[in-house]
Write an enzyme that holds these catalytic residues in place. Structure first.
Site, PDB file in Angstrom:
ATOM      1  N   PHE A 111       0.815  -1.215   0.000  1.00  0.00           N
ATOM      2  CA  PHE A 111       0.000   0.000   0.000  1.00  0.00           C
ATOM      3  C   PHE A 111       0.844   1.259   0.000  1.00  0.00           C
ATOM      4  CE2 PHE A 111       0.942  -0.221   4.480  1.00  0.00           C
ATOM      5  CZ  PHE A 111       0.790   1.065   4.987  1.00  0.00           C
ATOM      6  N   LYS A 112       2.087   1.165   0.442  1.00  0.00           N
ATOM      7  CA  LYS A 112       2.957   2.341   0.480  1.00  0.00           C
ATOM      8  C   LYS A 112       3.171   2.946  -0.907  1.00  0.00           C
ATOM      9  CE  LYS A 112       3.727   1.799   4.914  1.00  0.00           C
ATOM     10  NZ  LYS A 112       4.986   1.508   5.548  1.00  0.00           N
TER      11      LYS A 112
END
Length: 462
Positions: A111-112
């Protein structure tokens, strides 16, 4: 749009200044002086739009005059062009009223990437315009580092140094950092845990001579632009389930509190979020804080969900700033107690305000593995350990309101744990199939501020 420090004694900055500064000079974190709101009509109008179009509408009020509409739209388009799914953040249904938001289709499968790919483009546009060079130093529990290296690799205006805890990230996570070939990227395996890495990062920012001398910038979730980018997928997913005309809830596996704080900002903007559920592994300081009112560090215990092996959750400070009525002095006092005493008590009024928005749960190692097994057998979904923590906690909070659990990483990033639980060893995508054949570039360092600063100065002078 102006940004203020959570500790109240640093100068207010513009969006671009706050983005390039990272940590405030008083040790605080920057937050918007005011949270822009979106009307019911504004939110309803997001239905059917592309992820990029939603991103523009949600984030535009926060950036002020830093970029023109055309520039910002182009930055967003470049940021998400390399994602492996046309929807960028697709959802699948796990059970009645329970949905999984897949946030692992970016370049490094976590998700980063949503935040880091955007911030990389923002930095590049800003630094190209000014002709300046910055030194980015980041600390990672596994995913931020590889996402940062991917976003900034090969850029002339940036050198990137990433601190990660030696022996405490998965092999895939490590290699995604250590096999980046570009000379402006530097992987530093540090003795200690993530909290040690994060502490040395903050020490560097608080050493103003060093900070100014190397033009230090940060891309950890201490950077407001990181949080802002993550607000978008709360809107895109909620709207797909009927918001603003129905409420939704979110469960977020989190260690540093940044991802779930983005959900809090979405709620403050007007998105009808009923509950934000914090899901922790055995390093459960956030769960203990919400349930008992005491924020007390107890030491990090290594787990099969290493990206959440954190005891000092930096972004929690941003939430405390709000529930303490934005009194910077009160937050500064709490952070001083954390540094000297290893924790603090949350006042009853502030705790009540936190509990009005946040719920929480804790998942053991055995429960994490059991949830991977069950999700594969009953839901047809192979979960990474972090996503498994989220799904398990979400199941304890299901009700009439649709629940969206954030799947924060691809299962192939943690193949040993996934195989132990499911009997399936997940394959990396084809574009990463040679990851274990690539040569590694990594420097072992001790948990020593002076040594780290000397190393960084030396690399920059080379």
């Amino acid at each position: 749009m102006r940004y203020v420090s959570t500790r109240g004694s640093a100068p207010d900055l513009s969006f671009e200044e706050a983005m390039l500064t990272g940590l405030a000079r008083d040790g605080g974190l920057y937050v918007p002086a005011e949270i822009p709101s979106m009307s019911t009509g504004d939110i309803a109008a997001l239905a059917g739009l592309s992820y990029e179009e939603i991103a523009f509408r949600v984030m535009r009020p926060f950036i002020g005059d830093a970029f023109t509409d055309e520039e910002f739209a182009d930055i967003i388009a470049r940021a998400y062009a390399g994602f492996g799914h046309a929807a960028r953040a697709p959802m699948v249904q796990l059970a009645p009223n329970h949905f999984l938001l897949e946030l692992f289709h970016g370049p490094t499968l976590a998700f980063k990437d949503f935040a880091m790919q955007l911030i990389g483009q923002l930095f590049e546009a800003s630094l190209t315009r000014s002709g300046k060079h910055v030194t980015i130093v980041g600390a990672t529990s596994g995913d931020t580092g590889s996402a940062a290296m991917e976003a900034f690799r090969g850029l002339d205006s940036v050198d990137v140094f990433i601190l990660f805890p030696h022996g405490r990230v998965s092999d895939v996570q490590r290699r995604q950092m250590t096999t980046v070939a570009e000379a402006n990227t530097h992987a530093l395996a540090m003795t200690g845990d993530f909290d040690d890495c994060q502490a040395r990062l903050k020490d560097m920012f608080n050493d103003h001579d060093f900070r100014d001398g190397v033009r230090l910038a940060g891309v950890n979730s201490i950077n407001w632009a990181r949080v802002l980018a993550q607000v978008v997928y709360y809107f895109s997913s909620a709207v797909s389930l009927g918001a603003p005309h129905r409420e939704v809830s979110f469960t977020v596996p989190t260690g540093n509190f940044g991802d779930i704080f983005a959900g809090y900002i979405a709620k403050r903007m007007g998105l009808p979020i009923k509950d934000l559920v914090i899901a922790t592994n055995q390093n459960d300081i956030l769960h203990r804080a919400i349930s008992g009112g005491s924020y007390a560090t107890t030491g990090v215990i290594p787990s099969i969900s290493p990206s959440m092996d954190i005891q000092v959750s930096s972004n929690f400070e941003r939430a405390l700033f709000d529930v303490y009525d934005r009194e910077g002095a009160a937050v500064a006092q709490l952070m001083a107690e954390l540094k000297t005493d290893g924790g603090f008590k949350i006042s009853q009024g502030a705790l009540d305000r936190l509990r009005s928005t946040f719920k929480s749960g804790r998942v053991s190692e055995d429960e994490t593995l059991a949830m991977i097994t069950r999700a594969n057998a009953e839901m047809g979904e192979l979960l990474c350990p972090h996503s498994s923590v989220g799904v398990k906690v979400a199941q304890d909070h299901l009700g009439e309101t649709p629940m969206i659990t954030l799947a924060t990483a691809h299962p192939a990033k943690f193949p040993d744990a996934v195989e132990k639980a499911s009997g399936i060893r997940p394959d990396l995508p084809a574009r990463m199939s040679d990851l274990f054949d690539r040569p590694e570039r990594v420097t072992r360092v001790e948990n020593d501020l002076a040594q780290l600063q000397e190393l960084i100065r030396g690399r920059l002078a080379a």
